[in-house]
Design a protein around this motif. Structure first.
Motif, mmCIF file in Angstrom:
data_model
loop_
_atom_site.group_PDB
_atom_site.id
_atom_site.type_symbol
_atom_site.label_atom_id
_atom_site.label_comp_id
_atom_site.label_asym_id
_atom_site.label_seq_id
_atom_site.Cartn_x
_atom_site.Cartn_y
_atom_site.Cartn_z
ATOM 1 N N GLN B 215 39.284 41.037 25.195
ATOM 2 C CA GLN B 215 38.698 41.018 25.953
ATOM 3 C C GLN B 215 39.132 40.385 27.157
ATOM 4 O O GLN B 215 39.010 38.801 27.691
ATOM 5 C CB GLN B 215 36.843 40.981 25.171
ATOM 6 N N PRO B 216 38.363 40.680 28.868
ATOM 7 C CA PRO B 216 38.696 39.571 29.491
ATOM 8 C C PRO B 216 37.064 39.267 29.828
ATOM 9 O O PRO B 216 36.012 39.260 29.082
ATOM 10 C CB PRO B 216 37.909 40.460 31.048
ATOM 11 N N ALA B 217 37.516 37.612 30.349
ATOM 12 C CA ALA B 217 35.754 36.593 29.944
ATOM 13 C C ALA B 217 35.095 36.864 31.575
ATOM 14 O O ALA B 217 33.428 37.711 31.632
ATOM 15 C CB ALA B 217 36.035 35.272 30.334
ATOM 16 N N ARG B 218 35.898 37.740 32.480
ATOM 17 C CA ARG B 218 34.942 37.811 34.111
ATOM 18 C C ARG B 218 35.588 39.283 34.021
ATOM 19 O O ARG B 218 37.120 39.491 34.415
ATOM 20 C CB ARG B 218 34.647 36.925 34.247
ATOM 21 N N GLU B 219 35.155 39.834 35.240
ATOM 22 C CA GLU B 219 35.597 41.381 35.854
ATOM 23 C C GLU B 219 35.303 40.964 37.097
ATOM 24 O O GLU B 219 34.615 40.494 37.641
ATOM 25 C CB GLU B 219 34.979 42.469 35.205
ATOM 26 N N VAL B 220 36.860 41.304 37.956
ATOM 27 C CA VAL B 220 36.046 41.531 39.316
ATOM 28 C C VAL B 220 36.622 42.464 40.375
ATOM 29 O O VAL B 220 37.738 42.796 40.040
ATOM 30 C CB VAL B 220 37.290 39.917 40.221
ATOM 31 N N ARG B 221 35.902 42.546 41.194
ATOM 32 C CA ARG B 221 36.537 44.007 41.742
ATOM 33 C C ARG B 221 37.486 44.198 42.996
ATOM 34 O O ARG B 221 36.706 43.567 43.683
ATOM 35 C CB ARG B 221 34.974 45.157 42.508
ATOM 36 N N THR B 222 38.585 44.813 43.068
ATOM 37 C CA THR B 222 39.001 44.585 44.025
ATOM 38 C C THR B 222 39.898 45.827 44.119
ATOM 39 O O THR B 222 39.668 47.327 43.838
ATOM 40 C CB THR B 222 40.241 43.557 44.060
ATOM 41 N N VAL B 223 40.853 46.415 45.154
ATOM 42 C CA VAL B 223 42.098 47.277 45.050
ATOM 43 C C VAL B 223 42.913 47.272 44.529
ATOM 44 O O VAL B 223 43.800 46.092 45.045
ATOM 45 C CB VAL B 223 42.026 47.390 46.769
ATOM 46 N N GLY B 236 40.833 42.516 35.209
ATOM 47 C CA GLY B 236 39.876 41.642 33.756
ATOM 48 C C GLY B 236 40.264 39.620 34.461
ATOM 49 O O GLY B 236 41.527 40.199 34.410
ATOM 50 N N VAL B 237 39.674 39.759 34.014
ATOM 51 C CA VAL B 237 40.430 38.012 33.793
ATOM 52 C C VAL B 237 39.700 36.967 32.703
ATOM 53 O O VAL B 237 38.749 37.121 32.017
ATOM 54 C CB VAL B 237 40.310 37.332 35.027
ATOM 55 N N ARG B 238 40.960 36.176 32.284
ATOM 56 C CA ARG B 238 40.495 35.397 30.665
ATOM 57 C C ARG B 238 41.031 33.811 31.306
ATOM 58 O O ARG B 238 42.426 33.597 31.598
ATOM 59 C CB ARG B 238 40.935 35.604 29.553
ATOM 60 N N GLY B 239 39.956 32.527 31.223
ATOM 61 C CA GLY B 239 40.797 31.439 32.014
ATOM 62 C C GLY B 239 40.887 31.717 33.717
ATOM 63 O O GLY B 239 40.658 32.703 34.365
ATOM 64 N N GLU B 240 42.589 31.471 33.473
ATOM 65 C CA GLU B 240 43.513 31.549 35.173
ATOM 66 C C GLU B 240 44.386 32.969 35.079
ATOM 67 O O GLU B 240 45.134 32.708 36.080
ATOM 68 C CB GLU B 240 44.449 29.929 35.516
ATOM 69 N N SER B 245 43.686 45.372 33.788
ATOM 70 C CA SER B 245 42.805 46.300 35.051
ATOM 71 C C SER B 245 41.815 47.571 34.442
ATOM 72 O O SER B 245 43.272 47.803 34.040
ATOM 73 C CB SER B 245 44.356 46.707 36.225
ATOM 74 N N ARG B 246 41.236 47.619 35.437
ATOM 75 C CA ARG B 246 40.521 49.331 35.001
ATOM 76 C C ARG B 246 40.336 50.098 36.404
ATOM 77 O O ARG B 246 39.604 49.197 37.281
ATOM 78 C CB ARG B 246 39.240 48.905 34.131
ATOM 79 N N GLY B 247 40.445 50.888 36.437
ATOM 80 C CA GLY B 247 39.967 52.318 37.336
ATOM 81 C C GLY B 247 38.146 51.442 37.819
ATOM 82 O O GLY B 247 37.395 51.430 36.363
ATOM 83 N N ARG B 671 39.565 41.188 46.576
ATOM 84 C CA ARG B 671 38.306 39.954 46.462
ATOM 85 C C ARG B 671 39.377 39.091 45.834
ATOM 86 O O ARG B 671 39.946 39.484 44.876
ATOM 87 C CB ARG B 671 37.573 40.210 45.153
ATOM 88 N N LYS B 672 39.094 37.769 45.816
ATOM 89 C CA LYS B 672 40.290 37.013 44.428
ATOM 90 C C LYS B 672 39.138 36.718 43.604
ATOM 91 O O LYS B 672 38.106 37.094 42.486
ATOM 92 C CB LYS B 672 39.851 35.104 45.271
ATOM 93 N N ALA B 673 40.582 37.564 41.590
ATOM 94 C CA ALA B 673 39.640 37.218 41.206
ATOM 95 C C ALA B 673 40.477 35.515 40.935
ATOM 96 O O ALA B 673 39.777 35.370 39.352
ATOM 97 C CB ALA B 673 40.957 37.498 40.498
ATOM 98 N N ILE B 674 41.819 35.890 40.467
ATOM 99 C CA ILE B 674 42.114 33.605 40.812
ATOM 100 C C ILE B 674 42.419 32.756 41.308
ATOM 101 O O ILE B 674 42.444 33.756 42.188
ATOM 102 C CB ILE B 674 43.418 33.780 39.629
ATOM 103 N N ASN B 675 42.456 31.445 41.575
ATOM 104 C CA ASN B 675 43.395 30.862 42.479
ATOM 105 C C ASN B 675 44.068 31.008 42.673
ATOM 106 O O ASN B 675 45.310 31.693 41.627
ATOM 107 C CB ASN B 675 42.856 29.315 41.800
#
Lengths: 148, 889
Positions: B215-223, B236-240, B245-247, B671-675
């Motif tokens: 499971q991702p730790a956090r999710e970021v909305r982007t294109v 979906g991001v976990r760590g770095e 990815s989901r719709g 949107r930026k999801a990770i560095n």
């Protein structure tokens, strides 16, 4: 597309509701439903190939392997069931290395189950071609194929 | 909308009159157990769990029963509980109970129902059948199918049929043996499955489950970073690391749906091959360098370069802000307008052609309007492969009763859904379309009122129609006369009619004429300026529309403002505080010629890979070697980057903020999801850093939002766009000010031309530049695979590579028979410009006399073969038609 299939399609319009009659006619010509023929049926009747397969597997009348020289019908009617026809079927499957509905790779036998042969007093029984073999046991099954 | 009042379990509810009882209940937070219902699909009522009591009398399934004024519903009675219990117990009796290790855990509808109803374990045991463990299908690289966990709700079957339009599976067998099966029970990878994962996303249990379960730790909305559709995604991001990815169900473009690339193609982001530090070529080898060293070198070399010696290639993969900065840098710092990007190779004729006829070179209507069209005319677009989510919409329109006309030389997937299919010879689009128009005029099916009120130049066009009689058209296009007539009648009478096209129209030496033919036929039938009509070029890259809009073109500033128009020139000189050139620069294709002539000596290449994508690739390789100084800015060391003197590592879409503009002109937030990975930096920042080292002003941006403010102040069509406004939805340009809600449909009252009228254009049929002859008897046309994107720098990094491994030369069985070639063997394809080896695929999808190849694979660089003959107006090379021969190597 080969001419056999073309002949079959000539008597239909290519409508969805014709699917079952088309499959019956195809099986009548080939003895079974070859994969490529089902794909052509799918295109002709404009029905997805997965649906063609779904319909064909739903009905017991359709088969997907060529019929063997010898047709084995294991009775799965009530009387035969009570007298252990499952064991008979399993033994034949083990002996021939095929499952119900299949044909041996050498084309000699094809195996199917039927609801009742109509001779319940002889249960469990198996019909090979036109001959009924009665009062079977797994041991007797072995003998059925011994002489071959 | 009409509402009705109903009572559910004593609660008074006001709900839409078009709702079902189940929808009304769920909307109001009342749970009714259900398994086969899914909000995206038509209800079927097969699980029987959502049974309710209506008006104290009858029982019915709530998912299929519409609400009615005054209806009184009880969601649970003794009788209902009994029915539900039996149904659930039978489902659970043979269902695995290892819930904790099942990927469906916590999301499982069966779990939820079991806990709602309460299950007696002893009773369950007595119901258990002899266990038959069915094999798990693990053949797909991204997901598994475990029939043992399947509850036969049919959601996957309906999803595949009604959402994706593939119908890869259906119910098979009967009774206890029933299962969901592909044709002949084939493993997924051998079936028709397109790996979009829509079924996996909807499976209510753990039967269809993704292979990667964390499971991702956090999710970021982007294109999505792939095609021009511009689907909204949640990364979906976990760590770095980006792990999923989901719709985005709230995004109006895709409404939560995705294709295989959007859902699974994120493996490139954290791939070990990513460039993590600047590279400088020393004695022929790349050596890692510090940013200071690399930027100093680039700035020093650029500073020495004369304006005409410099060229920049920007990127349709990068954000609007990145593109704005690259073109500003080229114009304000380097003093030249020679900046272009790969739109030159795809939709330059759309920009040039539609600008002439309609005044604006973009999709006239929106993706969401497709499903309401009564006729869809898809010409030169293999939508299923190149714009999969738009293809879902086309199939939805067909499901709703629209007529689909497909014109394509190849028997593409969409042909299966079409009522009328026109297989014309590649390059004969003008003949086909003009002949259709002649039929329309001859049969008096044109829209006279529309032509009179909204159009001009009809007479000249009408005269040019004379030459396109049916005999000529049939002979030229190879399409039977009757079919041409049928297509013409359907498009003219079934309204609204929406025309979609892509590179089959544009990539020709007469690409601009082709585009004008599409605008002619839309004007003739009055199919412009109304919902679900229009001429709709489907743009290829995620931000190719934006890269054009933001002026990464040699003749225009952002917003298509011409560089040679004095007041525009003055406006930008004042805004940027520097002298600018008023001479249009040279185009993508011309840049490589200029490098050969030694007029262009320095090339700054941002996120593009012309070594694979440019026609006549050998010409490009030679040019790249001739450059005095070559800088490549990219996320991977591409085939092109290998020629560079300096390589600057860029951040991917997941590592930066910005905006993309999709094919329907919708500007959406990225949107930026990770560095940024390693030491990489966002493209806009790298370009700004170079400019600052060259002591230039106007590049002091702290973030892309400030760049957008500058864009909005200088670009009328983007005038009302701010990051704040884009926060929860995209905006479609023209959006001139902050009061504007954007423009989903163009030309509804006036065309954007000078006169405000749509302009008919007289046309002549011109054959393709290179036609087959004795030595090169076959036509080679280029196409795309669903599983890869463009030069595949992003898609050949994981599972997509499993789904499509190598280049395939698709050839008709008849041609293969004549040449004595067999399916699967390696063949050599030879044109006047070079030769390429690839695997032969014998298929009747390819017409007789035509072979096709993609250009995704570096080991079989198809563009070595293609012709660089160009359209005189749009300067696009003719990558859709060249003459080749195929032989055993």
């Amino acid at each position: 597309m080969d001419s056999t299939l073309k002949n079959v399609f000539d008597s239909f319009q290519g409508k969805k509701e014709e699917l079952i009659p088309i499959l019956q006619k195809v099986q009548e010509r080939y003895g079974y439903l070859p994969e490529d023929a089902m794909l052509e049926v799918s295109r002709f009747a404009r029905v997805p190939e997965s649906t063609v397969y779904g319909v064909a597997t739903f009905y017991a009348q359709f088969r997907f392997t060529p019929i063997g020289e010898n047709r084995i019908m294991v009775c799965r009617g009530t009387a035969c069931h009570v007298k252990g026809s499952v064991g008979i079927l399993e033994e034949i499957e083990r002996k021939l290395g095929i499952k119900e509905g299949e044909t041996t790779p050498d084309g000699r036998y094809s195996l199917e189950t039927v609801a009742c042969i109509g001779c319940c007093s002889l249960a469990p029984c198996v019909m090979i071609n036109k001959k009924v073999h009665a009062n079977l046991t797994p041991q007797k099954v072995a003998k059925l194929f011994k002489k071959d | 909308m009409d509402t009705v009042n109903i009572v559910i379990d004593g609660v008074d509810i006001e709900t839409g009159a078009d709702k079902t009882i189940l929808e009304a209940a769920l909307d109001h937070g009342i749970y009714i157990p259900h398994l086969c219902y899914h909000k995206d699909l038509d209800p079927v009522g097969i699980c029987r769990l959502c049974m309710v009591e209506i008006d104290g009398r009858r029982l019915d399934v709530s998912c299929k029963t519409p609400v009615r004024e005054g209806m009184r519903v009880r969601t649970e009675t003794e009788e209902i509980t009994k029915i539900r219990r039996v149904a659930v117990e039978l489902l659970l009796a043979n269902h695995p109970t290892d819930c904790l290790s099942c990927s469906g855990n916590t999301k499982c509808e069966l779990q939820r129902i079991a806990s709602y109803i309460g299950i007696d374990d002893r009773r369950m045991k007595s119901l258990r059948r002899k266990t038959v463990t069915l094999p798990i299908d693990t053949s797909n690289p991204y997901f598994d199918y475990d029939p043992n966990r399947c509850v036969l709700c049919g959601i996957c079957v309906r999803t595949c049929a009604d959402v994706v339009g593939v119908s890869n599976f259906d119910f098979a067998y009967r009774g206890y043996d029933s299962l969901i099966s592909t044709f002949m029970g084939k493993p997924m990878i051998e079936s028709r499955c397109v790996s979009c994962g829509e079924c996996v996303a909807r499976c209510p249990v753990g039967a269809l489950r993704p292979k990667a379960v964390p499971q991702p730790a956090r999710e970021v909305r982007t294109v999505c970073p792939y095609c021009g559709v511009g689907c909204g995604i949640w990364l979906g991001v976990r760590g770095e690391t980006v792990i999923a990815s989901r719709g985005d169900p709230d995004n109006v473009v895709n409404k939560g749906r995705l294709c295989v690339k959007g859902r699974f193609g994120h493996e490139f982001i954290n791939h070990p091959d990513r460039l993590t530090a600047p590279l400088i070529k020393k004695n022929g080898n790349f050596e890692k360098a510090s940013w200071d060293e690399a930027l100093d070198l680039v700035a020093a070399r650029f500073a020495k370069c004369k304006p005409d010696e410099f060229a920049a290639l920007s990127s349709a993969k990068c954000t609007n802000e990145d593109n704005y900065i690259v073109q500003k840098f080229t114009r304000a710092v380097m003093g030249t307008n020679t900046v272009d990007h790969c739109a030159r190779l795809c939709h330059a004729p759309s920009v040039a052609g539609l600008a002439q006829s309609f005044g604006s070179g973009a999709m006239t209507n929106s993706i969401g309007e497709i499903r309401n069209a009564d006729c869809i005319f898809a010409i030169g677009t293999n939508t299923t492969s190149a714009h999969p989510v738009i293809a879902y919409e086309v199939k939805e329109a067909v499901r709703r009763g629209a007529v689909l006309i497909v014109a394509n030389p190849r028997r593409i997937d969409l042909c299966e859904y079409a009522q009328i299919v026109l297989h014309h010879v590649p390059g004969t689009d003008v003949a086909l379309l003009m002949a259709m128009m002649k039929v329309i005029v001859d049969e008096d099916l044109q829209d006279d009122r529309f032509i009179e009120k909204r159009c001009e130049n009809f007479e000249a066009f009408f005269e040019s129609l004379e030459r396109f009689d049916l005999e000529f058209a049939q002979k030229t296009t190879g399409v039977p006369k009757e079919l041409i007539c049928e297509a013409a009648r359907s498009y003219a009478t079934r309204k609204p009619g929406m025309l979609l096209y892509a590179m089959g129209i544009t990539q020709h030496t007469h690409g601009t004429d082709n585009v004008l033919a599409t605008s002619n036929i839309a004007l003739l039938t009055g199919n412009v300026g109304l919902p679900s009509t229009g001429v709709n070029p489907l743009r290829g890259q995620n931000n190719v529309q934006g890269a054009c809009d933001l002026g990464a073109l040699p003749n225009v500033y952002p917003g298509y403002q011409k560089v040679d128009r004095p007041q525009i020139h003055t406006k930008f000189e004042e805004a940027w505080g520097t002298k600018l050139s008023d001479k249009p620069g040279i185009t993508h294709t011309e840049i490589f010629d200029a490098i050969h002539d030694k007029t262009v000596k320095v090339l700054y290449e941002v996120g593009e890979n012309p070594a694979l994508s440019e026609a006549n690739a050998n010409h490009v390789y030679a040019a790249l070697e001739k450059l005095d100084f070559f800088v490549v800015q990219d996320i991977f060391l591409t085939e092109t980057a290998r020629y560079a003197d300096v390589v600057l590592p860029a951040a991917s879409f997941a590592e930066k903020d910005g905006t993309f503009t999709n094919t329907e002109r919708r500007v959406q937030r990225v949107r930026k999801a990770i560095n940024p990975v390693g030491d990489s930096k966002p493209d806009w920042l790298i370009t700004c850093l170079i400019a600052k080292r060259m002591k230039k002003h106007g590049f002091d941006f702290d973030n892309p939002s400030q760049i957008m403010e500058e864009i909005a102040s200088l670009t009328p069509s983007y005038g009302g766009i701010t990051y704040k406004r884009l926060d929860d939805r995209g905006l479609q340009w023209p959006c001139p000010n902050t009061d504007s809600e954007g423009t989903p449909m163009l030309h509804s009252e006036f065309f954007a031309t000078v006169t405000g009228k749509g302009k008919f254009m007289p046309l002549q049929y011109k054959p393709s530049y290179e036609l087959p002859d004795e030595e090169y008897p076959l036509i080679l046309t280029t196409e795309r695979s669903l599983y890869h994107f463009h030069t595949a720098t992003m898609t050949r990094k994981g599972g997509l590579e499993v789904l499509r491994k190598c280049e395939l030369v698709e050839m008709n069985p008849k041609d293969a028979g004549t040449l004595g070639l067999k399916n699967g063997e390696t063949v050599r394809v030879v044109s006047r410009r070079g030769e390429v080896n690839a695997t032969l695929l014998v298929t009747d999808i390819s017409p007789v006399g035509v072979v096709s190849m993609t250009f995704h694979f570096a080991e079989s660089p198809t563009n070595v073969l293609t012709s660089d003959a160009i359209d005189p107006v749009a300067k696009i090379p003719e990558t859709k038609v060249c003459a080749v021969r195929v032989e055993r190597p």
